[in-house]
Design an enzyme around this catalytic site. Structure first.
Site, short mmCIF file in Angstrom:
data_model
loop_
_atom_site.label_atom_id
_atom_site.label_comp_id
_atom_site.label_asym_id
_atom_site.label_seq_id
_atom_site.Cartn_x
_atom_site.Cartn_y
_atom_site.Cartn_z
N TYR A 16 3.38 -12.81 -56.57
CA TYR A 16 4.42 -14.71 -56.52
C TYR A 16 5.63 -14.14 -56.51
CZ TYR A 16 -0.72 -16.45 -56.94
OH TYR A 16 -2.34 -16.52 -55.72
N VAL A 17 5.78 -13.79 -57.08
CA VAL A 17 7.63 -13.29 -57.60
C VAL A 17 8.20 -13.03 -56.65
CG1 VAL A 17 9.16 -12.44 -58.38
CG2 VAL A 17 8.01 -14.22 -59.65
N ARG A 43 -3.28 -6.21 -51.08
CA ARG A 43 -2.52 -7.35 -51.07
C ARG A 43 -1.45 -7.48 -50.14
NH1 ARG A 43 -0.11 -9.81 -56.60
NH2 ARG A 43 -0.84 -11.81 -56.27
N THR A 98 -0.16 -10.77 -70.77
CA THR A 98 -0.04 -10.28 -72.10
C THR A 98 -1.16 -9.49 -72.37
OG1 THR A 98 -0.31 -12.89 -72.78
CG2 THR A 98 -0.53 -12.22 -74.70
N GLU A 171 13.82 -14.17 -63.30
CA GLU A 171 13.41 -15.85 -61.18
C GLU A 171 12.75 -17.08 -62.55
OE1 GLU A 171 14.22 -15.30 -58.21
OE2 GLU A 171 13.44 -16.82 -59.31
N PHE A 172 13.47 -18.01 -61.63
CA PHE A 172 13.02 -19.27 -62.44
C PHE A 172 12.16 -19.97 -61.41
CE2 PHE A 172 16.91 -18.08 -64.25
CZ PHE A 172 16.82 -18.42 -66.21
N LEU A 173 11.78 -19.13 -60.04
CA LEU A 173 11.11 -19.96 -59.62
C LEU A 173 10.21 -20.87 -59.52
CD1 LEU A 173 8.58 -18.76 -58.14
CD2 LEU A 173 9.97 -17.30 -56.75
N LYS A 226 15.18 -16.74 -70.00
CA LYS A 226 14.36 -16.05 -69.47
C LYS A 226 13.06 -16.91 -70.20
CE LYS A 226 11.10 -16.57 -66.23
NZ LYS A 226 11.14 -18.07 -65.47
N GLY A 277 -2.87 -29.70 -70.03
CA GLY A 277 -2.46 -28.57 -70.35
C GLY A 277 -1.61 -27.89 -68.77
N GLY A 279 -1.11 -24.31 -67.19
CA GLY A 279 -1.38 -23.78 -66.83
C GLY A 279 -0.17 -22.59 -66.30
N CYS A 282 3.03 -18.07 -67.14
CA CYS A 282 4.16 -17.04 -67.73
C CYS A 282 4.13 -18.41 -69.23
CB CYS A 282 4.70 -17.67 -66.74
SG CYS A 282 4.89 -16.31 -65.30
#
Ligand code: NAD
Ligand code: UGA
Length: 472
Positions: A16-17, A43, A98, A171-173, A226, A277, A279, A282
């Site tokens: 995704y990044v 992928r 995690t 990355e902050f996207l 971050k 909540g 999701g 991250c």
């Protein structure tokens, strides 16, 4: 050998990044050859699929860039070694979930993919390659990466060892608006101490980002910023979600409270939307990582403070499941419940840590039959996410292709993702095909609850007392 400009970039990790970030790099840096490398063959095949509607990730605007840049200056490959050995600059954009076992399980980040990447870089990269941490990492991971890059060459008989520069460039996207965020970020953060490496990375961003938005810090500030950004964003959501429960008890309306509070410039409106909540892959992982870090440094009070943000998030999900059960006369066994939305937010096909998973699980364990509709999430993904429930009980769920199909003969509809098409549901029609009494539970404040109420539904909306929803 001193390099004065970057001609070839490799990104390890086509997720995704990695995928969207490198697509935007390719768009704005046509003279740089960019190779995104991943060990996941499926992928990579999807990234290379002739039919670009089959890309592995759905992001508005992504497909157009892929059509224009793929196989021109943007390449996707499983040949990680070659991509590494060719590059002047390597981004590490692999997953850092995690840990599930061993010391720190349930909190610390699992760095095995980062370590594997560092070892591959040490082995295959040219000397003087710049290594950029794009993944979100615990503070001081750059030290570990530097260590691996240098020490893992010890068995190499060559006299001259390779040297590397390590930068942090988190990355902050945000998913669902990744391309917009990458093209016009609030800031680009570069942490490091090698001036030349920082300058070379800055020059790449300057192709489309104004200089004042590119900020430089030391490595540890960058890594910690971050984690802190995600912790602050998640904290706002837990704060407003905690208030949603008070609203339901008192007759206050969560959206009115949100507007009133958010109009204070110091607070602002963003990230104050109450919901089922948070999701996504991250928020929880990064806060738990912060908690682990605090515990490691014996900052137990600080650790407890941040743990509270995750605890409220879990509480919000389970209280929603409980109240659905309560309103349906304390029994959902043999009842059919429609779930609208399985993605963790709108405009993405990502379901990682989606509140829908927990809420479906709770309802399935109570014996409900679940009928799910999500415009972007495929059946295989749902199956994968819910398979852990089927180890505990026999589960009855299905994925449907439309709201109507999913609602047929059901007792209740639960809206869990704010997809645009849920804003204008034809409640009059849906009411006719459901079992009565028919319920709708809106956890995202996105449906037209007056129309649903007028059609005959009992309507519950998050952060509102029941009587607020039935006055029309
Ligand atoms: P992801 O799981 O979608 O992608 C990671 C990819 O890395 C996978 O395809 C995996 O096969 C690949 N990979 C793992 N080890 C590899 C190796 N040794 N060689 C080659 N490929 C390898 O993860 P993501 O969502 O892209 O997140 C990546 C990082 O970025 C994480 O640290 C995450 O916290 C951070 N981040 C994610 C987001 C987001 O919105 N998803 C936003 C900002 C930061
Ligand atoms: C988040 C951050 O917003 C990004 O800046 C960061 O880069 C990324 O995490 C990351 O590090 O992975 P993302 O998880 O893609 O991005 O999506 P958000 O828009 O932040 O939403 C996260 C969750 O919070 C979703 O479940 C969303 O529905 C929920 N949310 C968000 C709310 O409940 N209320 C809000 O007001 C905002």
């Amino acid at each position: 050998m001193e390099k004065n400009e970057i001609k070839k970039i490799c990104c390890i990790g086509a997720g995704y990044v990695g995928g969207p970030t490198m697509a935007v790099f390719a768009k704005y840096c046509p003279n740089i050859q960019i190779t995104v490398a991943d060990i996941n063959e499926l992928r990579i095949n999807a990234w290379n699929h002739k039919n670009t509607s089959k890309l592995p990730i759905f992001e508005p605007g992504l497909e157009e860039i892929i059509i224009r840049r793929r196989n021109k200056n943007l390449f996707f490959t499983c040949n990680v070694e070659n991509a590494i050995s060719d590059a002047d600059m390597i981004f590490i954009s692999v997953n850092t979930p995690t840990k599930t076992k061993g010391i720190g399980a349930g909190k610390a980040s699992d760095l095995k993919w980062v370590e594997a990447s560092a070892r591959q870089i040490a082995k295959y990269a040219k000397s003087n390659t710049i290594v950029v941490e794009k993944s979100t990492l615990p503070v001081r991971t750059a030290e570990t990466i530097k260590n691996i890059l240098l020490r893992s060459q010890e068995n190499d008989l060559k006299i001259e060892k390779k040297s590397f520069s390590v930068l942090s460039n988190p990355e902050f996207l945000s998913e669902g608006q990744a391309i917009k965020d990458l093209e016009n970020p609030d800031r680009v953060l570069i942490g490091g101490d090698d001036e030349k490496a920082i300058r070379l990375l800055t020059n790449i961003y300057l192709n489309w980002i104004p200089a004042h938005k590119i900020i430089k810090t030391n490595l540890w500030s960058s890594e910690l910023s971050k984690l802190t950004s995600n912790a602050f964003l998640a904290q706002r959501i837990s704060s407003i979600n905690s208030i949603s429960a008070i609203c339901e008890e008192t007759g206050a309306d969560i959206n009115q409270v949100k507007n009133a509070v958010g109009m204070d410039n110091r607070i602002g409106q963003q990230f104050l939307k109450a919901g089922p909540g948070f999701g996504g892959s991250c928020f929880q992982k990064d806060i738990l990582n912060l908690v682990y870090l605090c515990e490691y440094y014996k900052l137990d009070d600080v650790a407890n403070y941040w743990q509270g943000v995750v605890d409220i998030n879990n509480w919000q999900k389970s209280r929603i499941s409980k109240l659905i059960l309560d309103y349906l006369f304390g029994n959902v066994s043999g009842k059919k419940i429609t779930i609208l939305g399985f993605a963790f937010k709108a405009n993405t096909n990502d379901t990682r840590q989606s509140p829908s998973i927990q809420i479906c699980k709770d309802l399935l364990l109570e014996g409900a039959e679940i009928s799910i509709y999500d415009p972007k999430v495929e059946k295989d993904k749902i199956e994968d996410d819910l398979k852990f429930v089927s180890y505990q009980v026999e589960t009855k769920w299905s994925r449907k292709d439309s709201i109507e199909e999913a609602s047929k003969d059901s007792d209740a509809i639960v809206v869990l993702t704010e997809w645009e098409e849920f804003y204008n549901i034809n409640w009059d029609f849906i009411y006719t095909i459901m079992r009565k009494p028919a319920w709708v539970f809106d956890t995202r404040s996105c449906i037209n609850y007056q129309k649903a109420n007028k059609a005959g539904f009992n309507v519950w909306t998050l952060g509102n007392a029941m009587e607020n929803n039935s006055q029309f």
